[in-house]
Write a protein that holds these residues in place. Structure first.
Motif, PDB file in Angstrom:
ATOM      1  N   ILE A 274       0.781  -1.244  -0.194  1.00 17.80           N
ATOM      2  CA  ILE A 274       0.082   0.037   0.093  1.00 17.80           C
ATOM      3  C   ILE A 274       0.894   1.345   0.082  1.00 17.80           C
ATOM      4  N   HIS A 275       0.744   2.132  -0.920  1.00 13.28           N
ATOM      5  CA  HIS A 275       1.494   3.360  -1.087  1.00 13.28           C
ATOM      6  C   HIS A 275       0.592   4.520  -1.217  1.00 13.28           C
ATOM      7  N   HIS A 276       1.190   5.589  -0.530  1.00 15.94           N
ATOM      8  CA  HIS A 276       0.346   7.000  -0.514  1.00 15.94           C
ATOM      9  C   HIS A 276       1.039   8.087  -1.441  1.00 15.94           C
ATOM     10  N   ASP A 277       0.397   8.351  -2.692  1.00 10.70           N
ATOM     11  CA  ASP A 277       0.950   9.624  -3.281  1.00 10.70           C
ATOM     12  C   ASP A 277       0.653  10.989  -2.643  1.00 10.70           C
ATOM     13  N   VAL A 278       1.623  11.760  -1.854  1.00 12.12           N
ATOM     14  CA  VAL A 278       1.019  12.790  -1.184  1.00 12.12           C
ATOM     15  C   VAL A 278       0.851  13.901  -2.471  1.00 12.12           C
ATOM     16  N   GLN A 279       1.570  13.885  -3.686  1.00 10.77           N
ATOM     17  CA  GLN A 279       1.246  15.132  -4.267  1.00 10.77           C
ATOM     18  C   GLN A 279      -0.088  14.872  -4.795  1.00 10.77           C
ATOM     19  N   ARG A 280      -0.580  14.016  -5.135  1.00  9.75           N
ATOM     20  CA  ARG A 280      -2.048  13.534  -5.930  1.00  9.75           C
ATOM     21  C   ARG A 280      -3.129  13.351  -4.791  1.00  9.75           C
ATOM     22  N   GLY A 281      -2.460  13.024  -3.687  1.00  9.99           N
ATOM     23  CA  GLY A 281      -3.462  12.523  -2.495  1.00  9.99           C
ATOM     24  C   GLY A 281      -4.293  11.510  -2.698  1.00  9.99           C
ATOM     25  N   ARG A 282      -3.657  10.544  -3.199  1.00 10.01           N
ATOM     26  CA  ARG A 282      -4.308   9.247  -3.649  1.00 10.01           C
ATOM     27  C   ARG A 282      -3.394   7.872  -2.819  1.00 10.01           C
ATOM     28  N   TRP A 283      -4.325   6.842  -2.629  1.00  9.68           N
ATOM     29  CA  TRP A 283      -3.769   5.821  -1.979  1.00  9.68           C
ATOM     30  C   TRP A 283      -3.941   4.773  -3.223  1.00  9.68           C
ATOM     31  N   THR A 342       8.414  13.648 -14.315  1.00  8.17           N
ATOM     32  CA  THR A 342       8.348  12.753 -13.094  1.00  8.17           C
ATOM     33  C   THR A 342       8.553  11.527 -13.725  1.00  8.17           C
ATOM     34  N   ALA A 343       8.993  10.425 -12.598  1.00  4.56           N
ATOM     35  CA  ALA A 343       9.285   9.096 -13.035  1.00  4.56           C
ATOM     36  C   ALA A 343       8.099   8.478 -13.615  1.00  4.56           C
ATOM     37  N   ASP A 344       6.850   8.886 -13.139  1.00  2.00           N
ATOM     38  CA  ASP A 344       5.615   8.314 -13.796  1.00  2.00           C
ATOM     39  C   ASP A 344       5.627   8.568 -15.144  1.00  2.00           C
ATOM     40  N   HIS A 345       5.576   9.858 -15.190  1.00  2.00           N
ATOM     41  CA  HIS A 345       5.521  10.278 -16.657  1.00  2.00           C
ATOM     42  C   HIS A 345       6.495   9.464 -17.612  1.00  2.00           C
ATOM     43  N   ARG A 346       7.765   9.474 -17.233  1.00  2.00           N
ATOM     44  CA  ARG A 346       8.724   8.751 -17.830  1.00  2.00           C
ATOM     45  C   ARG A 346       8.479   7.372 -18.127  1.00  2.00           C
ATOM     46  N   ARG A 351       6.163   3.061 -21.741  1.00  2.00           N
ATOM     47  CA  ARG A 351       5.259   1.932 -22.159  1.00  2.00           C
ATOM     48  C   ARG A 351       4.359   2.306 -23.432  1.00  2.00           C
ATOM     49  N   HIS A 352       4.194   3.396 -23.569  1.00  2.00           N
ATOM     50  CA  HIS A 352       3.038   3.857 -24.674  1.00  2.00           C
ATOM     51  C   HIS A 352       4.215   3.508 -26.000  1.00  2.00           C
ATOM     52  N   ALA A 353       5.497   3.897 -26.001  1.00  2.00           N
ATOM     53  CA  ALA A 353       6.108   3.530 -27.038  1.00  2.00           C
ATOM     54  C   ALA A 353       6.384   2.034 -27.533  1.00  2.00           C
ATOM     55  N   LEU A 354       6.698   1.415 -26.286  1.00  2.00           N
ATOM     56  CA  LEU A 354       6.732  -0.076 -26.566  1.00  2.00           C
ATOM     57  C   LEU A 354       5.465  -0.652 -27.034  1.00  2.00           C
ATOM     58  N   SER A 355       4.359  -0.265 -26.554  1.00  2.00           N
ATOM     59  CA  SER A 355       2.948  -0.765 -27.071  1.00  2.00           C
ATOM     60  C   SER A 355       2.717  -0.438 -28.441  1.00  2.00           C
ATOM     61  N   ARG A 356       3.197   0.604 -28.936  1.00  2.83           N
ATOM     62  CA  ARG A 356       2.999   0.875 -30.491  1.00  2.83           C
ATOM     63  C   ARG A 356       4.049   0.102 -31.355  1.00  2.83           C
ATOM     64  N   LEU A 357       5.113  -0.231 -30.618  1.00  2.00           N
ATOM     65  CA  LEU A 357       6.213  -0.959 -31.319  1.00  2.00           C
ATOM     66  C   LEU A 357       5.707  -2.424 -31.525  1.00  2.00           C
ATOM     67  N   LEU A 358       5.086  -2.907 -30.410  1.00  2.00           N
ATOM     68  CA  LEU A 358       4.698  -4.502 -30.535  1.00  2.00           C
ATOM     69  C   LEU A 358       3.465  -4.598 -31.147  1.00  2.00           C
ATOM     70  N   ASN A 359       2.545  -3.527 -31.329  1.00  2.00           N
ATOM     71  CA  ASN A 359       1.220  -3.685 -32.163  1.00  2.00           C
ATOM     72  C   ASN A 359       1.875  -3.668 -33.596  1.00  2.00           C
ATOM     73  N   TRP A 360       2.865  -2.801 -33.930  1.00  2.00           N
ATOM     74  CA  TRP A 360       3.344  -2.943 -35.318  1.00  2.00           C
ATOM     75  C   TRP A 360       3.769  -4.407 -35.719  1.00  2.00           C
ATOM     76  N   ALA A 361       4.883  -4.856 -34.672  1.00  2.00           N
ATOM     77  CA  ALA A 361       5.237  -6.100 -34.993  1.00  2.00           C
ATOM     78  C   ALA A 361       4.397  -7.427 -35.194  1.00  2.00           C
ATOM     79  N   ARG A 362       3.251  -7.357 -34.306  1.00  3.27           N
ATOM     80  CA  ARG A 362       2.130  -8.192 -34.467  1.00  3.27           C
ATOM     81  C   ARG A 362       1.501  -7.925 -35.840  1.00  3.27           C
ATOM     82  N   THR A 363       1.243  -6.893 -36.338  1.00  2.00           N
ATOM     83  CA  THR A 363       0.322  -6.569 -37.598  1.00  2.00           C
ATOM     84  C   THR A 363       1.539  -7.095 -38.819  1.00  2.00           C
TER      85      THR A 363
END
Length: 542
Positions: A274-283, A342-346, A351-363
């Protein structure tokens, strides 16, 4: 080829051995948040004391000292909480030891480089593989002082390593340093204090197979209900039997949710955090478990349908599809990402770039992706590259480790194999042999695109150079094949040709008999004269 290092053969990267998924804890009541904060702070204080004790033991650690630490923690929490805390402490101490060893190697490499350059005359030029002397006496003097500072630092680190002494900061060294630069970080003292306390909390429980829903400490039912076994001093806050507290929030894992539900229903081990993100106020609640590594397929089977080769850069992935003979097909693709923020943004960008790469490979239908086996741990030192600050920032910003780990995990779910290739000379030789031939008036081939072709050809076992020069004597294959990728059994320009059945004439195709019935009529009407004329077949004469 003298002076070039030996190129390692390509290999298929093994699949992941663990899975981690996360979901947000929504609709928590103030009472729920109060209990979570108290439990996290209490267990965090126990984890800090245990880490201090473990660091004091150093190399004298044994099973007896570990058992004594666990008994002391059990009285203030529970046996399972104590086991999770001591395991996390051991992992953190081992990580600090590995970082200490890497720091020693980095200092030794820097000292060796400075000593070599100091031994050379001032102003002496270097070569491609060896640095020259320093540019001025002023720089020589300051590097001499830096050499003494690095030697003193190396002696101190070696002394700590021999004594088994490590330096660990619970909560993070970077966040600790931010305390002295609150204005630059844009934080107030209260905001920093909240982040610091949240990072020092401990709220992780290891799973246990055979127990109900795979975890007795943090239990999550298949329906998403969360119950926590409270430590002994906080047992009065329980709202359920056996000293447990049930949260009002429920989780629902969208990614791998069915796989998680199958493990929970079968009472197989699942670890939770369980982790608390103080910046967003989310658990958040993170579930993780181990999986058996998938069986890697042979390299030849992975390359049976060609390969997509990828060149990793600081801001994009340059990919190109290659056929089984190492020839590029179609146009190159670029999958961009932004590694600022931030690290989450990076991580999301990767992940988004790799998803597009894998979709192209599957196509495309390929079964393998070739990437470089990059590791810049020893390549971004200050002493090796000197004034090339921007180049050091460039290679430091490449997400080599995270990208390789993410790609192997995501490709395992799609059935695509990842082939690791030695990165030696791929950019240089790719630009030398492929950049100009693949450039046309309608397409500009970049250096990174050419490097991707070189990576794919190396993964397939082909040489990187594209073709040999035609024979100087005449334009035929009298002196051998023109292409280095041709197989030994391939026929040359003057070799025999396979016999095509049917008449050997240019006017009658080989399948004339089979298509004569469906052929259109040869009767043509002259519209202007109104006459009809018939085209007859030509006579075959000797």
């Amino acid at each position: 080829m003298d002076g070039l290092r030996e190129v390692a053969p390509p290999f298929v990267v093994p699949g992941p051995t663990g899975v981690a998924i996360r979901d947000r804890l929504k609709h928590l009541t103030p009472e729920d948040e109060k209990v979570l904060r108290l439990v996290g702070a209490h267990l965090g204080s126990l984890a800090s004391k245990d880490l201090k004790t473990r660091c004091a033991d150093g190399l004298e650690h044994s099973t007896d000292t570990w058992a004594a630490r666990k008994r002391e923690l059990t009285a203030a929490s529970s046996s399972r909480w104590a086991g999770s805390i001591t395991k996390a402490t051991h992992d953190q101490w081992a990580l600090a030891r590995r970082g200490q060893a890497a720091h020693v190697q980095s200092l030794e490499a820097g000292i060796e480089t400075i000593e070599h350059r100091l031994s050379l005359p001032v102003g002496q030029k270097g070569s491609k593989r060896a640095a020259g002397g320093y540019r001025s006496t002023h720089e020589w003097f300051h590097k001499r002082r830096r050499l003494h500072a690095l030697e003193d630092r190396l002696d101190q680190v070696r002394t700590d390593r021999e004594a088994g002494r490590v330096r660990v900061v619970r909560g993070g060294k970077r966040l600790l340093g931010t305390r002295h630069n609150l204005a630059d970080a844009g934080l107030s003292e209260d905001e920093w204090r909240q982040r610091w306390e949240a990072e020092r909390w401990f709220f992780a429980a290891d799973g246990e197979s055979g127990k109900r829903f795979g975890n007795e400490t943090i239990r999550v039912s298949p329906g998403g209900e969360i119950s926590i076994r409270l430590p002994a001093p906080l047992a009065g806050l329980a709202n359920s039997r056996h000293g447990r507290y049930v949260l009002t929030a429920k989780v629902r894992f969208w990614h791998r949710g069915q796989e998680w539900a199958d493990r929970v229903e079968a009472n197989r081990a699942v670890a939770y955090r369980i982790h608390h993100d103080v910046q967003r106020g989310r658990w958040y609640l993170t579930a993780s478990w181990q999986i058996p590594p998938s069986k890697t397929i042979p390299l030849e089977a992975a390359l049976a349908e060609g390969v997509i080769s990828v060149d990793t850069n600081a801001d994009h992935l340059a990919a190109w599809r290659l056929d089984t003979h190492g020839n590029p097909i179609g146009t190159p693709r670029h999958f961009c990402y932004d590694l600022s923020g931030t690290a989450d943004h990076r991580d999301a960008q990767v992940r988004h770039a790799l998803s597009r790469l894998l979709n192209w490979a599957r196509t495309c239908g390929v079964k393998a992706i070739a990437v470089e086996d990059l590791d810049f741990a020893a390549e971004k030192t200050r002493e090796k590259h000197g004034r090339r600050r921007r180049f050091r920032q460039l290679i430091s910003g490449m997400p080599t480790g995270r990208l390789r780990t993410r790609l192997a995990s995501m490709a395992d779910a799609t059935g695509i194999a990842i082939i690791a290739v030695d990165p030696a000379y791929t950019s240089k030789w790719g630009a030398q042999h492929w950049q100009k031939p693949l450039t046309s008036k309608n397409r500009t081939t970049t250096r990174h695109d050419a490097a991707a072709v070189a990576i794919g050809r190396r993964a397939q076992g082909h040489p990187i150079r594209r073709r040999t020069t035609p024979p100087p004597a005449h334009r035929s294959d009298g002196q051998g094949h023109r292409t280095v990728q041709a197989r030994p059994g391939a026929v040359g320009c003057e070799g025999p040709r396979p016999r095509i059945p049917g008449p050997h004439t240019g006017c009658v195709p080989p399948d004339a008999e089979s298509t004569r019935a469906t052929r259109t009529s040869k009767t043509v009407r002259d519209v202007r004269s109104g006459q009809v004329w018939v085209q007859h077949s030509l006579l075959l004469t000797d």
